[in-house]
Motif scaffolding. Structure first.
Motif, PDB file in Angstrom:
ATOM      1  N   PHE A 163     -36.591  10.585 -14.906  1.00 54.29           N
ATOM      2  CA  PHE A 163     -37.144  10.370 -16.251  1.00 54.29           C
ATOM      3  C   PHE A 163     -36.463   9.216 -16.975  1.00 54.29           C
ATOM      4  CE2 PHE A 163     -37.591  14.893 -15.224  1.00 54.29           C
ATOM      5  CZ  PHE A 163     -38.971  15.023 -15.258  1.00 54.29           C
ATOM      6  N   ALA A 164     -35.782   8.342 -16.209  1.00 59.43           N
ATOM      7  CA  ALA A 164     -35.110   7.192 -16.824  1.00 59.43           C
ATOM      8  C   ALA A 164     -35.501   5.890 -16.139  1.00 59.43           C
ATOM      9  CB  ALA A 164     -33.596   7.380 -16.767  1.00 59.43           C
ATOM     10  N   GLY A 165     -36.518   5.938 -15.306  1.00 52.26           N
ATOM     11  CA  GLY A 165     -36.983   4.710 -14.676  1.00 52.26           C
ATOM     12  C   GLY A 165     -36.969   4.747 -13.165  1.00 52.26           C
ATOM     13  N   THR A 166     -36.171   5.643 -12.576  1.00 53.22           N
ATOM     14  CA  THR A 166     -36.118   5.744 -11.125  1.00 53.22           C
ATOM     15  C   THR A 166     -37.074   6.830 -10.655  1.00 53.22           C
ATOM     16  OG1 THR A 166     -33.801   5.068 -11.112  1.00 53.22           O
ATOM     17  CG2 THR A 166     -34.637   6.167  -9.141  1.00 53.22           C
ATOM     18  N   SER A 167     -37.938   6.489  -9.678  1.00 50.41           N
ATOM     19  CA  SER A 167     -38.887   7.488  -9.188  1.00 50.41           C
ATOM     20  C   SER A 167     -39.216   7.220  -7.727  1.00 50.41           C
ATOM     21  CB  SER A 167     -40.171   7.475 -10.028  1.00 50.41           C
ATOM     22  OG  SER A 167     -40.844   6.232  -9.895  1.00 50.41           O
ATOM     23  N   VAL A 168     -39.610   8.263  -7.057  1.00 55.78           N
ATOM     24  CA  VAL A 168     -40.057   8.186  -5.665  1.00 55.78           C
ATOM     25  C   VAL A 168     -41.379   8.947  -5.571  1.00 55.78           C
ATOM     26  CG1 VAL A 168     -39.534   8.691  -3.253  1.00 55.78           C
ATOM     27  CG2 VAL A 168     -37.684   8.122  -4.844  1.00 55.78           C
ATOM     28  N   ASP A 169     -42.428   8.284  -5.042  1.00 58.25           N
ATOM     29  CA  ASP A 169     -43.747   8.911  -4.951  1.00 58.25           C
ATOM     30  C   ASP A 169     -43.999   9.477  -3.564  1.00 58.25           C
ATOM     31  OD1 ASP A 169     -44.466   8.307  -7.575  1.00 58.25           O
ATOM     32  OD2 ASP A 169     -45.171   6.305  -7.016  1.00 58.25           O
ATOM     33  N   LEU A 211     -47.029  15.655   2.297  1.00 58.59           N
ATOM     34  CA  LEU A 211     -46.807  14.577   1.348  1.00 58.59           C
ATOM     35  C   LEU A 211     -45.908  13.538   2.010  1.00 58.59           C
ATOM     36  CD1 LEU A 211     -46.189  16.577  -1.950  1.00 58.59           C
ATOM     37  CD2 LEU A 211     -48.169  15.165  -1.407  1.00 58.59           C
ATOM     38  N   ASN A 212     -46.373  12.303   2.013  1.00 61.22           N
ATOM     39  CA  ASN A 212     -45.614  11.208   2.628  1.00 61.22           C
ATOM     40  C   ASN A 212     -45.007  10.323   1.554  1.00 61.22           C
ATOM     41  OD1 ASN A 212     -46.389  11.513   5.609  1.00 61.22           O
ATOM     42  ND2 ASN A 212     -48.385  11.495   4.587  1.00 61.22           N
ATOM     43  N   CYS A 213     -43.759   9.968   1.756  1.00 65.02           N
ATOM     44  CA  CYS A 213     -43.068   9.116   0.799  1.00 65.02           C
ATOM     45  C   CYS A 213     -43.599   7.691   0.906  1.00 65.02           C
ATOM     46  CB  CYS A 213     -41.565   9.131   1.088  1.00 65.02           C
ATOM     47  SG  CYS A 213     -40.584   8.274  -0.164  1.00 65.02           S
ATOM     48  N   THR A 214     -43.856   7.070  -0.238  1.00 68.08           N
ATOM     49  CA  THR A 214     -44.329   5.688  -0.248  1.00 68.08           C
ATOM     50  C   THR A 214     -43.153   4.732  -0.067  1.00 68.08           C
ATOM     51  OG1 THR A 214     -44.173   5.594  -2.660  1.00 68.08           O
ATOM     52  CG2 THR A 214     -46.291   6.274  -1.735  1.00 68.08           C
ATOM     53  N   ASN A 215     -43.451   3.457   0.024  1.00 67.58           N
ATOM     54  CA  ASN A 215     -42.431   2.426   0.292  1.00 67.58           C
ATOM     55  C   ASN A 215     -41.410   2.371  -0.840  1.00 67.58           C
ATOM     56  OD1 ASN A 215     -41.075   0.325   1.457  1.00 67.58           O
ATOM     57  ND2 ASN A 215     -42.501  -1.241   0.735  1.00 67.58           N
ATOM     58  N   ASN A 216     -40.281   3.004  -0.601  1.00 62.96           N
ATOM     59  CA  ASN A 216     -39.244   3.088  -1.618  1.00 62.96           C
ATOM     60  C   ASN A 216     -37.917   3.338  -0.906  1.00 62.96           C
ATOM     61  OD1 ASN A 216     -37.452   4.626  -3.629  1.00 62.96           O
ATOM     62  ND2 ASN A 216     -39.154   3.974  -4.948  1.00 62.96           N
ATOM     63  N   PRO A 217     -36.810   2.771  -1.383  1.00 59.46           N
ATOM     64  CA  PRO A 217     -35.513   3.030  -0.728  1.00 59.46           C
ATOM     65  C   PRO A 217     -35.176   4.502  -0.612  1.00 59.46           C
ATOM     66  CG  PRO A 217     -35.324   1.206  -2.270  1.00 59.46           C
ATOM     67  CD  PRO A 217     -36.689   1.783  -2.476  1.00 59.46           C
ATOM     68  N   GLY A 218     -35.676   5.292  -1.536  1.00 62.52           N
ATOM     69  CA  GLY A 218     -35.377   6.723  -1.498  1.00 62.52           C
ATOM     70  C   GLY A 218     -36.081   7.455  -0.384  1.00 62.52           C
ATOM     71  N   CYS A 219     -37.043   6.809   0.272  1.00 61.18           N
ATOM     72  CA  CYS A 219     -37.806   7.468   1.341  1.00 61.18           C
ATOM     73  C   CYS A 219     -36.949   7.750   2.571  1.00 61.18           C
ATOM     74  CB  CYS A 219     -38.997   6.607   1.746  1.00 61.18           C
ATOM     75  SG  CYS A 219     -40.260   6.440   0.455  1.00 61.18           S
ATOM     76  N   ALA A 221     -34.119   9.142   2.816  1.00 59.06           N
ATOM     77  CA  ALA A 221     -33.507  10.467   2.781  1.00 59.06           C
ATOM     78  C   ALA A 221     -34.546  11.577   3.003  1.00 59.06           C
ATOM     79  CB  ALA A 221     -32.814  10.681   1.435  1.00 59.06           C
ATOM     80  N   LEU A 222     -35.768  11.361   2.532  1.00 60.50           N
ATOM     81  CA  LEU A 222     -36.805  12.382   2.671  1.00 60.50           C
ATOM     82  C   LEU A 222     -38.153  11.676   2.859  1.00 60.50           C
ATOM     83  CD1 LEU A 222     -37.384  15.430   2.605  1.00 60.50           C
ATOM     84  CD2 LEU A 222     -37.764  15.217   0.143  1.00 60.50           C
ATOM     85  N   PRO A 223     -38.497  11.256   4.100  1.00 63.17           N
ATOM     86  CA  PRO A 223     -39.720  10.484   4.323  1.00 63.17           C
ATOM     87  C   PRO A 223     -40.999  11.290   4.118  1.00 63.17           C
ATOM     88  CG  PRO A 223     -38.686  11.040   6.406  1.00 63.17           C
ATOM     89  CD  PRO A 223     -37.724  11.449   5.344  1.00 63.17           C
ATOM     90  N   MET A 224     -40.948  12.593   4.353  1.00 59.43           N
ATOM     91  CA  MET A 224     -42.146  13.428   4.177  1.00 59.43           C
ATOM     92  C   MET A 224     -41.738  14.885   4.152  1.00 59.43           C
ATOM     93  SD  MET A 224     -43.861  13.473   7.994  1.00 59.43           S
ATOM     94  CE  MET A 224     -43.948  11.687   8.091  1.00 59.43           C
ATOM     95  N   PHE A 225     -42.612  15.746   3.636  1.00 54.99           N
ATOM     96  CA  PHE A 225     -42.378  17.182   3.738  1.00 54.99           C
ATOM     97  C   PHE A 225     -43.703  17.921   3.567  1.00 54.99           C
ATOM     98  CE2 PHE A 225     -41.745  16.176  -0.726  1.00 54.99           C
ATOM     99  CZ  PHE A 225     -42.444  17.172  -1.386  1.00 54.99           C
ATOM    100  N   PRO A 226     -43.828  19.087   4.215  1.00 55.45           N
ATOM    101  CA  PRO A 226     -45.061  19.870   4.129  1.00 55.45           C
ATOM    102  C   PRO A 226     -45.099  20.707   2.850  1.00 55.45           C
ATOM    103  CG  PRO A 226     -43.541  20.954   5.590  1.00 55.45           C
ATOM    104  CD  PRO A 226     -42.872  19.670   5.164  1.00 55.45           C
ATOM    105  N   VAL A 227     -46.294  20.921   2.343  1.00 52.76           N
ATOM    106  CA  VAL A 227     -46.506  21.730   1.143  1.00 52.76           C
ATOM    107  C   VAL A 227     -47.644  22.707   1.425  1.00 52.76           C
ATOM    108  CG1 VAL A 227     -47.109  21.704  -1.299  1.00 52.76           C
ATOM    109  CG2 VAL A 227     -45.759  19.846  -0.345  1.00 52.76           C
ATOM    110  N   GLU A 228     -47.566  23.871   0.842  1.00 52.71           N
ATOM    111  CA  GLU A 228     -48.629  24.861   0.955  1.00 52.71           C
ATOM    112  C   GLU A 228     -49.097  25.242  -0.438  1.00 52.71           C
ATOM    113  OE1 GLU A 228     -48.332  29.298   2.273  1.00 52.71           O
ATOM    114  OE2 GLU A 228     -48.615  28.114   4.098  1.00 52.71           O
ATOM    115  N   LEU A 229     -50.409  25.423  -0.597  1.00 49.97           N
ATOM    116  CA  LEU A 229     -50.914  25.803  -1.906  1.00 49.97           C
ATOM    117  C   LEU A 229     -52.168  26.645  -1.771  1.00 49.97           C
ATOM    118  CD1 LEU A 229     -52.750  22.863  -3.719  1.00 49.97           C
ATOM    119  CD2 LEU A 229     -52.418  22.965  -1.257  1.00 49.97           C
TER     120      LEU A 229
END
Length: 248
Positions: A163-169, A211-219, A221-229
């Motif tokens: 919430f201060a400018g850093t984000s990973v999609d 969910l796949n991580c988009t092009n970001n340095p933070g990817c 550490a966590l490039p993707m992960f499964p979600v259930e809903l």
């Protein structure tokens, strides 16, 4: 004198008998013309538009409490089908396709607090149904229920942010299948044009997606992960049909 009197009596008797016979002869009866009855038998094509609201219950991530997100918005599309009427009973099949813009974003924070959270967005962009329907007709008014298979395409985005400018999609999408039940009323406005109002409930059960991580340095550490809903939604729409082979 007696002969004249007798003749008069006979003439009077004949006259009275003739009048009585004429009175007993009934005039031919002409039945009133039958009132035409509208028939729903035939096929149709049409368009529809309306709105809806859905519920998306995300699987919680460790240490995070995910709120249910409720996507809402509009839908519009086309439909086609065929009906067959026997007496007042009307049975038929229908296919429908709609474009949609139904979405919602919810904010999720760690259960123990902290400066990092998630923005979770769910968006429905299209859906289709293949249903059977059965109804009861009152001449030009048809009350009906319907049910069958439902298909939809959802886009999911989760943004991890401080919430201060850093984000990973993290982005993912999924085609899902489920069922739909609903009902409505249809009115034959003209010989080949009918209007309808309809409510539907959709249930897509529990589904998984990645969910796949988009092009970001933070990817790294966590490039993707499964979600259930678990997903369901309700819609209300108005429609118009152009009907073929219908009539009286």
């Amino acid at each position: 004198m007696k002969i004249k009197t007798l003749s008069s009596v006979i003439a009077l008797a004949i006259s009275m008998a003739t009048s009585a016979m004429a009175a007993d002869v009934s005039l031919p009866y002409k039945a009133a013309p039958a009132v035409p009855t509208f028939s729903w038998t035939g096929c149709y094509l049409g368009g529809n538009g309306g709105g809806g609201r859905g519920m998306n219950e995300q699987q919680p991530i460790t240490s995070f409490s995910f709120n249910t997100n409720h996507d809402s918005g509009w839908m519009a599309g086309v439909q086609g089908g065929c009906d067959y009427q026997v007496g007042s009973l009307v049975v038929g099949v229908e296919g429908q396709f709609d474009w949609a813009d139904m979405k919602d974003t919810t904010v999720t924070l760690p259960a123990g607090g902290g400066g990092v959270g998630f923005l979770l967005t769910t968006k429905l962009d299209r859906m289709a149904t293949a249903t059977a329907r059965v109804g009861y007709a009152f001449d030009r008014v048809l009350f009906y229920a319907k049910g069958g298979a439902a298909f939809a395409h959802f886009n999911h985005t989760m943004t991890q942010t401080d919430f201060a400018g850093t984000s990973v999609d993290f982005i993912g999408s999924r085609n899902v299948a489920g069922f739909v039940v609903g009902g409505g009323i249809e009115y034959a406005l003209l010989q080949n044009v009918s209007l309808k109002a309809e409510y539907n409930y959709f249930d897509f059960g529990r589904n998984g997606y990645t969910l796949n991580c988009t092009n970001n340095p933070g990817c790294a550490a966590l490039p993707m992960f499964p979600v259930e809903l678990r997903q369901n939604m309700q819609t209300f729409m108005l429609g118009v049909n152009w009907r073929f082979n219908t009539g009286h």
